[in-house]
Design a protein around this motif. Structure first.
Motif, PDB file in Angstrom:
ATOM      1  N   THR A 125      53.415  57.331  37.239  1.00 38.44           N
ATOM      2  CA  THR A 125      53.539  58.034  38.518  1.00 38.44           C
ATOM      3  C   THR A 125      54.923  58.652  38.666  1.00 38.44           C
ATOM      4  OG1 THR A 125      51.946  56.567  39.602  1.00 38.44           O
ATOM      5  CG2 THR A 125      53.502  57.732  41.024  1.00 38.44           C
ATOM      6  N   ALA A 167      39.957  56.745  32.911  1.00 42.98           N
ATOM      7  CA  ALA A 167      39.671  57.450  34.162  1.00 42.98           C
ATOM      8  C   ALA A 167      40.168  56.652  35.355  1.00 42.98           C
ATOM      9  CB  ALA A 167      38.171  57.713  34.279  1.00 42.98           C
ATOM     10  N   ASP A 168      39.981  55.321  35.310  1.00 39.85           N
ATOM     11  CA  ASP A 168      40.473  54.471  36.395  1.00 39.85           C
ATOM     12  C   ASP A 168      41.987  54.553  36.494  1.00 39.85           C
ATOM     13  OD1 ASP A 168      37.912  53.711  36.965  1.00 39.85           O
ATOM     14  OD2 ASP A 168      38.026  51.793  35.903  1.00 39.85           O
ATOM     15  N   ASP A 169      42.655  54.520  35.350  1.00 41.36           N
ATOM     16  CA  ASP A 169      44.120  54.612  35.339  1.00 41.36           C
ATOM     17  C   ASP A 169      44.580  55.933  35.950  1.00 41.36           C
ATOM     18  OD1 ASP A 169      44.281  52.144  34.152  1.00 41.36           O
ATOM     19  OD2 ASP A 169      44.619  52.906  32.131  1.00 41.36           O
ATOM     20  N   ASP A 170      43.891  57.030  35.593  1.00 40.80           N
ATOM     21  CA  ASP A 170      44.253  58.334  36.138  1.00 40.80           C
ATOM     22  C   ASP A 170      44.088  58.362  37.655  1.00 40.80           C
ATOM     23  OD1 ASP A 170      44.792  59.205  33.600  1.00 40.80           O
ATOM     24  OD2 ASP A 170      42.904  60.292  33.340  1.00 40.80           O
ATOM     25  N   THR A 171      43.039  57.709  38.139  1.00 41.19           N
ATOM     26  CA  THR A 171      42.796  57.663  39.582  1.00 41.19           C
ATOM     27  C   THR A 171      43.897  56.893  40.294  1.00 41.19           C
ATOM     28  OG1 THR A 171      40.397  57.774  39.261  1.00 41.19           O
ATOM     29  CG2 THR A 171      41.181  56.932  41.376  1.00 41.19           C
ATOM     30  N   VAL A 172      44.298  55.757  39.717  1.00 38.97           N
ATOM     31  CA  VAL A 172      45.368  54.948  40.305  1.00 38.97           C
ATOM     32  C   VAL A 172      46.668  55.733  40.346  1.00 38.97           C
ATOM     33  CG1 VAL A 172      46.811  52.902  39.979  1.00 38.97           C
ATOM     34  CG2 VAL A 172      44.335  52.738  39.700  1.00 38.97           C
ATOM     35  N   GLN A 207      38.182  53.117  31.481  1.00 42.76           N
ATOM     36  CA  GLN A 207      39.470  52.546  31.866  1.00 42.76           C
ATOM     37  C   GLN A 207      40.508  53.642  32.044  1.00 42.76           C
ATOM     38  OE1 GLN A 207      39.979  49.165  32.440  1.00 42.76           O
ATOM     39  NE2 GLN A 207      41.868  49.939  33.351  1.00 42.76           N
ATOM     40  N   ALA A 241      47.049  58.978  40.365  1.00 43.69           N
ATOM     41  CA  ALA A 241      46.925  60.056  41.342  1.00 43.69           C
ATOM     42  C   ALA A 241      47.136  59.526  42.760  1.00 43.69           C
ATOM     43  CB  ALA A 241      45.558  60.720  41.214  1.00 43.69           C
ATOM     44  N   MET A 242      46.576  58.354  43.057  1.00 44.06           N
ATOM     45  CA  MET A 242      46.727  57.767  44.391  1.00 44.06           C
ATOM     46  C   MET A 242      48.169  57.353  44.645  1.00 44.06           C
ATOM     47  SD  MET A 242      43.222  55.496  44.592  1.00 44.06           S
ATOM     48  CE  MET A 242      43.672  54.782  46.174  1.00 44.06           C
ATOM     49  N   SER A 285      51.160  52.066  35.398  1.00 33.22           N
ATOM     50  CA  SER A 285      50.725  53.126  36.312  1.00 33.22           C
ATOM     51  C   SER A 285      51.879  53.623  37.173  1.00 33.22           C
ATOM     52  CB  SER A 285      49.569  52.644  37.193  1.00 33.22           C
ATOM     53  OG  SER A 285      49.952  51.532  37.976  1.00 33.22           O
TER      54      SER A 285
END
Length: 221
Positions: free
Chosen positions: A55, A8-13, A6, A15-16, A51
């Motif tokens: 950001t 890692a998913d949060d970090d990806t979101v 979870q 970053a996007m 998120s």
């Protein structure tokens, strides 16, 4: 296990989202001093409250967003004073980085400089024939890559991080020059060639002087 996935998913979101907001701040879609309300941003860019807040904190650390305790977040200003200050920091960091890179860089680094320069020339030649949003994005990335490659052989990750930070803060000014048709692509080609030739011959004084001229013109000063 789930928690790590979870995260890692949060970090990806994040970053996007950061990439999307960074782009829109740079291109003036989100103009200087505009208030950034989390719910409105979520409707445009997606993500959760958490998120989006993360950001904005990331972009605040980069200097693109300003956070205040009472007023929330806003896009940082882009005044003449900001331009001069960012130029000052870019020159300090990039000239130091290039000097160190010239001392430590090998043949492989020279090859990366040539490749980045070639990619930049191709996009600028295309832009000289006509501007499109897609091409402007390609050019923006080619400019960023060329600038970062010049200092990457300095063997200082912190310096490279600072270089990208101040470079990203300067993008709005460069892209404004593009939108307003104020870029002289023929002059830029000559400046880039002088810079690259000085690097390949390891002429530090000439390279640093060429970099100062190029960066100053790159920001319209």
């Amino acid at each position: 296990m789930f928690g790590r996935g979870q995260g890692a998913d949060d970090d990806t979101v994040v970053a996007m989202l950061a990439a999307a907001l960074r782009r829109d701040i740079s291109f003036g879609v989100l103009p200087p001093d505009q208030k950034l309300k989390i719910e409105a941003l979520r409707q445009t860019y997606g993500g959760s409250n958490h998120s989006m807040r993360e950001t904005l904190r990331m972009l605040s650390a980069e200097g693109l967003v300003e956070a205040t305790a009472q007023r929330g977040f806003r896009v940082t200003s882009a005044t003449e004073g900001d331009l001069r200050d960012i130029l000052l920091m870019r020159l300090q960091v990039e000239q130091l980085g290039l000097r160190m890179a010239l001392e430590h860089g090998d043949v492989q680094w020279e090859g990366r400089v040539l490749a980045a320069h070639h990619a930049l020339r191709r996009t600028e030649e295309a832009l000289a024939r006509g501007i499109s949003d897609a091409l402007a994005l390609d050019w923006d990335m080619a400019c960023r890559t060329f600038a970062s490659v010049l200092v990457e052989a300095a063997q200082s990750p912190r310096l490279s991080h600072m270089q990208l930070k101040f470079y990203d803060q300067s993008r709005r000014f460069r892209l404004a020059l593009l939108r307003e048709g104020r870029l002289d692509f023929a002059l830029r080609a000559k400046q880039q060639q002088v810079l690259v030739e000085a690097i390949l011959t390891r002429n530090a004084d000439a390279a640093l002087a060429a970099l100062k001229t190029y960066v100053s013109d790159d920001m319209g000063t």
